[in-house]
Design an enzyme around this catalytic site. Structure first.
Site, PDB file in Angstrom:
ATOM      1  N   GLU A  16       1.820 -11.309  -5.916  1.00 53.43           N
ATOM      2  CA  GLU A  16       2.848 -12.350  -5.848  1.00 53.43           C
ATOM      3  C   GLU A  16       2.976 -12.896  -4.433  1.00 53.43           C
ATOM      4  OE1 GLU A  16       6.508 -11.354  -7.840  1.00 53.43           O
ATOM      5  OE2 GLU A  16       7.523 -13.145  -7.047  1.00 53.43           O
ATOM      6  N   LYS A  69      14.602  -6.750  -9.931  1.00 54.18           N
ATOM      7  CA  LYS A  69      13.173  -7.103  -9.959  1.00 54.18           C
ATOM      8  C   LYS A  69      12.729  -7.499  -8.551  1.00 54.18           C
ATOM      9  CE  LYS A  69       9.390  -9.808 -10.557  1.00 54.18           C
ATOM     10  NZ  LYS A  69       8.735 -10.656  -9.538  1.00 54.18           N
ATOM     11  N   ASP A  85       2.430   6.115  -8.908  1.00 58.52           N
ATOM     12  CA  ASP A  85       2.592   5.653 -10.278  1.00 58.52           C
ATOM     13  C   ASP A  85       3.726   4.624 -10.337  1.00 58.52           C
ATOM     14  OD1 ASP A  85       3.277   5.417 -12.985  1.00 58.52           O
ATOM     15  OD2 ASP A  85       2.740   7.485 -13.433  1.00 58.52           O
ATOM     16  N   HIS A 112       8.535 -20.076  -1.530  1.00 59.10           N
ATOM     17  CA  HIS A 112       7.392 -19.790  -2.404  1.00 59.10           C
ATOM     18  C   HIS A 112       6.358 -20.903  -2.366  1.00 59.10           C
ATOM     19  CE1 HIS A 112       7.899 -16.215  -4.881  1.00 59.10           C
ATOM     20  NE2 HIS A 112       9.191 -16.388  -4.800  1.00 59.10           N
TER      21      HIS A 112
HETATM   22  P1  NAD Z   1      -1.303  17.054  -9.557  1.00 56.15           P
HETATM   23  O1  NAD Z   1      -1.082  18.000 -10.666  1.00 56.15           O
HETATM   24  O2  NAD Z   1      -2.641  16.448  -9.414  1.00 56.15           O
HETATM   25  O3  NAD Z   1      -0.900  17.745  -8.171  1.00 56.15           O
HETATM   26  C1  NAD Z   1       0.175  18.615  -8.051  1.00 56.15           C
HETATM   27  C2  NAD Z   1      -0.327  20.000  -7.690  1.00 56.15           C
HETATM   28  O4  NAD Z   1      -0.967  19.946  -6.413  1.00 56.15           O
HETATM   29  C3  NAD Z   1       0.822  20.972  -7.514  1.00 56.15           C
HETATM   30  O5  NAD Z   1       1.108  21.551  -8.751  1.00 56.15           O
HETATM   31  C4  NAD Z   1       0.297  21.953  -6.474  1.00 56.15           C
HETATM   32  O6  NAD Z   1      -0.300  23.063  -7.112  1.00 56.15           O
HETATM   33  C5  NAD Z   1      -0.798  21.172  -5.735  1.00 56.15           C
HETATM   34  N1  NAD Z   1      -0.512  20.872  -4.322  1.00 56.15           N
HETATM   35  C6  NAD Z   1      -1.394  20.902  -3.302  1.00 56.15           C
HETATM   36  N2  NAD Z   1      -0.817  20.562  -2.139  1.00 56.15           N
HETATM   37  C7  NAD Z   1       0.476  20.260  -2.418  1.00 56.15           C
HETATM   38  C8  NAD Z   1       1.594  19.837  -1.641  1.00 56.15           C
HETATM   39  N3  NAD Z   1       1.510  19.645  -0.326  1.00 56.15           N
HETATM   40  N4  NAD Z   1       2.760  19.627  -2.275  1.00 56.15           N
HETATM   41  C9  NAD Z   1       2.872  19.812  -3.603  1.00 56.15           C
HETATM   42  N5  NAD Z   1       1.853  20.231  -4.381  1.00 56.15           N
HETATM   43  C10 NAD Z   1       0.666  20.460  -3.804  1.00 56.15           C
HETATM   44  O7  NAD Z   1      -0.284  15.837  -9.590  1.00 56.15           O
HETATM   45  P2  NAD Z   1       1.231  15.694  -9.950  1.00 56.15           P
HETATM   46  O8  NAD Z   1       1.917  15.155  -8.747  1.00 56.15           O
HETATM   47  O9  NAD Z   1       1.794  16.920 -10.588  1.00 56.15           O
HETATM   48  O10 NAD Z   1       1.161  14.538 -11.063  1.00 56.15           O
HETATM   49  C11 NAD Z   1       1.052  13.188 -10.710  1.00 56.15           C
HETATM   50  C12 NAD Z   1       0.278  12.415 -11.725  1.00 56.15           C
HETATM   51  O11 NAD Z   1       0.811  12.616 -13.035  1.00 56.15           O
HETATM   52  C13 NAD Z   1       0.332  10.944 -11.487  1.00 56.15           C
HETATM   53  O12 NAD Z   1      -0.982  10.440 -11.528  1.00 56.15           O
HETATM   54  C14 NAD Z   1       1.135  10.406 -12.676  1.00 56.15           C
HETATM   55  O13 NAD Z   1       0.714   9.094 -12.981  1.00 56.15           O
HETATM   56  C15 NAD Z   1       0.794  11.376 -13.756  1.00 56.15           C
HETATM   57  N6  NAD Z   1       1.722  11.505 -14.893  1.00 56.15           N
HETATM   58  C16 NAD Z   1       2.964  10.918 -14.928  1.00 56.15           C
HETATM   59  C17 NAD Z   1       3.804  11.121 -15.996  1.00 56.15           C
HETATM   60  C18 NAD Z   1       5.187  10.497 -15.983  1.00 56.15           C
HETATM   61  O14 NAD Z   1       5.555   9.881 -14.997  1.00 56.15           O
HETATM   62  N7  NAD Z   1       6.008  10.636 -17.029  1.00 56.15           N
HETATM   63  C19 NAD Z   1       3.418  11.960 -17.051  1.00 56.15           C
HETATM   64  C20 NAD Z   1       2.165  12.562 -16.993  1.00 56.15           C
HETATM   65  C21 NAD Z   1       1.324  12.354 -15.902  1.00 56.15           C
END
Ligand code: NAD
Length: 430
Positions: free
Chosen positions: A90, A268, A284, A382
């Site tokens: 945008e 928005k 996300d 714009h």
């Molecule tokens: P992930 O599981 O890839 O990473 C998280 C893991 O990384 C932790 O469980 C931990 O074991 C590890 N880790 C390593 N270094 C870390 C640090 N410094 N801090 C915290 N953890 C660390 O990712 P996530 O963040 O659990 O999930 C994010 C993804 O899930 C996004 O891509 C999102 O789009 C997707 N997602 C979203 C939804 C929703 O929003 N409802 C549902 C399902 C999946």
């Protein structure tokens, strides 16, 4: 005309599409849609995201879609100057954020905070014979639950995260009561969806056993109201210009806060800034957007995510508060090479700082939009970039783009039809 036979009608039932190579998938798509060679060639380009990598990110991958990334300047947040990458299609968004940040830079910029980095996982349990007894039983087993959670993700625990709390809610749904258990997990530098979902799935059968019920959904809540990012800033009256403009901004806020029709567009505008930084940092956008809008409606009425008021000195103060589930690990953040480079530009200390920066950008974006609306209207700002885009759309190239945009602006007519006619005239004269 003869009807095409069954085997001539292109079918979307393509079994094993995912097993094909990217080139084969593109061929199938081109044949299905009867694509021109130009279109097929365009889809075969993957820009700065390698085909092999992208093919592992999603299913049935065929191409990438490049979105411009601009850098918002002038941001001073908690005493530190930052350059903020924004991915958006945008026009005017990056300029507006930079402009708003410039106008409060001299007064110290933005001050931010974060409530915590806790996410909520929900476990739905049906057919619980005695919800009160179930609640008591879950409470008694709190220590056991904490231990189970921590065993699920020892890495998270070693980083200072992990189990924080448990809540039991009784929800009276249309078909009867259900017990919903909230498991609260500090996910540190991760957005946390996968982390929390895994924990919720591990806990569900045990909770069902202890409550005598039947587990169904086990999933993160995007209403991340234990992960609230806050930002505030003061725009000096001298930077705003006139007191009428300041009062106009306050009246614009009051309109949004009182009327959901206006609040939707007001918020928005805030999300124009927020989603752009969320996307540029590989986070996300849907998760953040869902959280923001649910939070805006938490009182039962959809309201403004920001507040605006006059300070005792006569300046303008803005504040914003919203859920901000963003991470620096997980998801795309470490996978996408462009995201990694953009994160190196912003260089946040941790996910909490990233969340706070994003809130500040949302506030700046809100200031800019309200100021434009309360003064000259949104279209003027714009107009220039919009005119450029229309000029390009009409086929202008090189120096023609600027010339055509300027002519359309002067004529106060920016449309595809005007662009086409004026481009014809320009070329006839050249
Ligand atoms: P992930 O599981 O890839 O990473 C998280 C893991 O990384 C932790 O469980 C931990 O074991 C590890 N880790 C390593 N270094 C870390 C640090 N410094 N801090 C915290 N953890 C660390 O990712 P996530 O963040 O659990 O999930 C994010 C993804 O899930 C996004 O891509 C999102 O789009 C997707 N997602 C979203 C939804 C929703 O929003 N409802 C549902 C399902 C999946």
């Amino acid at each position: 005309m003869a009807k095409p036979s069954e085997d001539q009608i292109p079918s979307s039932r393509i079994s094993g599409f995912y097993n094909l190579s990217v080139a084969e998938r593109l061929q199938r798509v081109s044949a299905f849609a009867g694509l021109s060679a130009d279109h097929a060639e365009q889809l075969a380009r993957s820009g700065n995201l390698e085909t092999d990598l992208a093919d592992h990110m999603i299913e049935n991958f065929v191409t990438t879609l490049a979105i411009p990334v601009g850098i918002a300047t002038n941001f001073r947040i908690d005493g530190r100057d930052l350059l903020v990458p924004m991915a958006t299609e945008e026009s005017s968004v990056v300029a507006a954020a930079s402009n708003a940040a410039r106008q409060c830079y001299g007064a110290g910029g933005f001050t931010t905070s974060l409530s915590a980095s806790e996410m909520i996982g929900q476990i739905q349990i049906l057919d619980v014979p005695d919800p009160d007894a179930a609640t008591a039983e879950i409470g008694r087993r709190r220590a056991e639950i904490a231990e189970l959670c921590e065993a699920c993700d020892p890495l998270l625990v070693s980083l200072g995260g992990g189990f924080r709390d448990i809540e039991v809610r009784r929800i009276d749904a249309a078909s009867g009561p259900m017990v919903v258990v909230h498991i609260i997990v500090d996910t540190r530098d991760a957005m946390g969806a996968n982390a929390v979902n895994s924990i919720a799935e591990r806990l569900a059968p045990l909770l069902a056993e202890w409550t005598g019920g039947r587990p169904l959904l086990r999933i993160l809540s995007n209403l991340a109201d234990r992960r609230l990012a806050r930002a505030e800033a003061v725009w000096p009256l001298a930077a705003i210009g006139r007191s009428e403009v300041r009062d106009g901004l306050i009246a614009a806020f009051e309109f949004a806060d009182a009327d959901p029709y206006r609040a939707a567009t007001h918020n928005k505008g805030i999300m124009n800034g927020i989603s752009a930084v969320v996307l540029a940092t590989g986070n996300d956008t849907r998760a953040v957007e869902a959280g923001a809008h649910a939070f805006a409606a938490r009182s039962g009425r959809y309201r403004s995510l920001s507040t605006w008021s006059r300070t005792p000195n006569g300046d303008l103060k803005g504040t914003i508060e919203l859920p901000m589930a963003v991470g620096l690990v997980g998801g795309l953040t470490r996978l996408h090479p462009t995201v990694r480079a953009l994160l190196a530009v912003l260089a946040p200390d941790n996910a909490g700082q990233l969340a706070r920066v994003i809130a500040a950008v949302g506030l700046a974006q809100n200031f800019a939009a309200m100021k434009a609306l309360a003064t000259e209207g949104i279209q003027r700002g714009h107009m220039s970039l919009h005119a450029h885009n229309i000029a390009i759309g009409a086929g202008a190239s090189g120096t023609e783009i600027e010339a055509l945009a300027a002519r359309m602006i002067a004529a106060r007519s920016i449309s595809a039809a005007t662009a086409e006619a004026m481009l014809g005239e320009l070329r006839a004269r050249a």
